[in-house]
Design a protein around this motif. Structure first.
Motif, short mmCIF file in Angstrom:
data_model
loop_
_atom_site.label_atom_id
_atom_site.label_comp_id
_atom_site.label_asym_id
_atom_site.label_seq_id
_atom_site.Cartn_x
_atom_site.Cartn_y
_atom_site.Cartn_z
N MET A 1 0.84 -1.20 0.00
CA MET A 1 0.00 0.00 0.00
C MET A 1 0.88 1.26 0.00
O MET A 1 1.88 1.32 0.72
CB MET A 1 -0.89 0.02 1.25
CG MET A 1 -1.90 -1.10 1.30
SD MET A 1 -3.18 -0.93 0.02
CE MET A 1 -4.05 0.52 0.67
N PRO A 2 0.49 2.26 -0.77
CA PRO A 2 1.29 3.49 -0.78
C PRO A 2 1.12 4.25 0.50
O PRO A 2 0.08 4.19 1.15
CB PRO A 2 0.71 4.26 -1.97
CG PRO A 2 -0.70 3.77 -2.08
CD PRO A 2 -0.66 2.33 -1.69
N THR A 3 2.14 4.97 0.90
CA THR A 3 2.05 5.79 2.09
C THR A 3 1.22 7.02 1.79
O THR A 3 0.86 7.30 0.66
CB THR A 3 3.45 6.21 2.55
OG1 THR A 3 4.09 6.93 1.49
CG2 THR A 3 4.29 4.98 2.88
N GLU A 38 12.19 15.30 -5.94
CA GLU A 38 11.03 16.10 -6.31
C GLU A 38 10.18 15.38 -7.34
O GLU A 38 8.95 15.44 -7.30
CB GLU A 38 11.50 17.45 -6.86
CG GLU A 38 10.38 18.39 -7.31
CD GLU A 38 9.45 18.83 -6.18
OE1 GLU A 38 8.42 19.45 -6.49
OE2 GLU A 38 9.76 18.54 -5.00
N VAL A 39 10.81 14.68 -8.25
CA VAL A 39 10.06 13.89 -9.23
C VAL A 39 9.24 12.83 -8.54
O VAL A 39 8.07 12.59 -8.88
CB VAL A 39 11.03 13.25 -10.26
CG1 VAL A 39 10.33 12.16 -11.06
CG2 VAL A 39 11.57 14.31 -11.20
N ALA A 40 9.83 12.17 -7.55
CA ALA A 40 9.09 11.16 -6.79
C ALA A 40 7.89 11.77 -6.07
O ALA A 40 6.80 11.20 -6.06
CB ALA A 40 10.03 10.49 -5.78
N ARG A 41 8.11 12.95 -5.51
CA ARG A 41 7.01 13.61 -4.79
C ARG A 41 5.87 13.94 -5.74
O ARG A 41 4.70 13.67 -5.45
CB ARG A 41 7.52 14.89 -4.11
CG ARG A 41 6.47 15.57 -3.23
CD ARG A 41 6.92 16.96 -2.81
NE ARG A 41 6.93 17.88 -3.93
CZ ARG A 41 5.82 18.45 -4.43
NH1 ARG A 41 4.62 18.18 -3.92
NH2 ARG A 41 5.92 19.29 -5.45
N VAL A 45 5.14 8.83 -5.44
CA VAL A 45 5.75 7.55 -5.08
C VAL A 45 6.85 7.81 -4.04
O VAL A 45 7.17 8.96 -3.74
CB VAL A 45 6.35 6.84 -6.32
CG1 VAL A 45 5.24 6.51 -7.32
CG2 VAL A 45 7.42 7.71 -7.00
N SER A 46 7.42 6.74 -3.52
CA SER A 46 8.47 6.89 -2.51
C SER A 46 9.70 7.54 -3.12
O SER A 46 9.94 7.46 -4.33
CB SER A 46 8.84 5.53 -1.92
OG SER A 46 9.55 4.75 -2.88
N PRO A 50 12.35 6.30 -7.97
CA PRO A 50 13.01 6.65 -9.24
C PRO A 50 14.25 5.82 -9.54
O PRO A 50 14.58 5.60 -10.71
CB PRO A 50 13.37 8.12 -9.06
CG PRO A 50 12.36 8.63 -8.09
CD PRO A 50 12.14 7.49 -7.14
N TYR A 51 14.92 5.33 -8.49
CA TYR A 51 16.16 4.59 -8.71
C TYR A 51 15.90 3.20 -9.31
O TYR A 51 16.85 2.52 -9.70
CB TYR A 51 16.93 4.47 -7.40
CG TYR A 51 17.45 5.81 -6.92
CD1 TYR A 51 18.62 6.36 -7.45
CD2 TYR A 51 16.74 6.55 -5.98
CE1 TYR A 51 19.08 7.60 -7.02
CE2 TYR A 51 17.19 7.79 -5.55
CZ TYR A 51 18.35 8.32 -6.08
OH TYR A 51 18.80 9.54 -5.67
#
Length: 210
Positions: A1-3, A38-41, A45-46, A50-51
């Motif tokens: 589940m996503p945070t 910032e892209v993740a935000r 997503v966490s 991105p990695y």
């Protein structure tokens, strides 16, 4: 589940979501506002997500630039296709779309053409996307040569010469140097057509300029 604050994504969509988020950040804030965190935000997503697809910011920038080149080529290509049997109109229509792209998306144009990415060492997919934009110019030049209306000179020579003028105008407008002549999009289009017509006279056969 996503945070909290994160959105679920389907497997395989994460890379595309990150690229879209990065594209949006560049359009809104410029390159200075871009980071993997910032892209993740923005993608919801966490911060480690991105990695999974990008080793670092440079790889993400290359992927975003690939999308930018495709959009530019698509817009200019559609404009060219509206004038299938007239290379002269193809040249002006596609060139104006190139100029409009640079003016509408100055931050993206800076990523594509501002030396941010070293194209000599860029990923193959990005090189192919950037080359496709130039090949569109070559295609129009070759169409004009086959139709007997453009000078019978080396295609690369004519393409580089005209592309340089088109790109230079886009840079001048987006940089604010022609604000009196190109304050609105309609003025940009009018100025673009005028300059492209003048560039066109330089590659037309002498008898076609009469």
């Amino acid at each position: 589940m996503p945070t909290h604050g994160q959105r679920p994504y389907h497997h395989g969509d994460l890379r595309r979501s990150l690229i879209q988020a990065g594209y949006r950040i560049i359009e809104e804030k410029g390159l200075a506002g871009l980071s993997l965190r910032e892209v993740a935000r923005v993608a919801g997503v966490s911060h480690t997500a991105p990695y999974r697809h990008f080793q670092d910011k440079a790889e993400l920038l290359a992927a975003i630039a690939q999308v930018g080149f495709k959009q530019l080529t698509d817009k200019a290509g559609k404009a060219m296709c509206r004038h299938e049997n007239d290379p002269r109109k193809q040249f002006v229509a596609a060139s104006v779309q190139y100029i409009l792209f640079g003016v509408r998306h100055p931050r993206m144009a800076h990523l594509l053409f501002g030396g941010i990415i070293n194209m000599r060492t860029a990923p193959r997919a990005l090189k192919q996307s950037s080359w496709a934009a130039f090949q569109l110019v070559e295609t129009i030049i070759n169409n004009g040569k086959r139709a007997g209306v453009f000078l019978d000179r080396d295609t690369m020579e004519l393409a580089v010469t005209t592309w340089s003028g088109i790109h230079g105008l886009a840079q001048l407008i987006s940089g604010g140097y022609l604000s009196r002549l190109a304050a609105t999009e309609r003025q940009v289009e009018t100025l673009g057509k005028m300059v492209c017509q003048l560039l066109l006279t330089g590659i037309l056969k002498p008898d076609e300029n009469k």
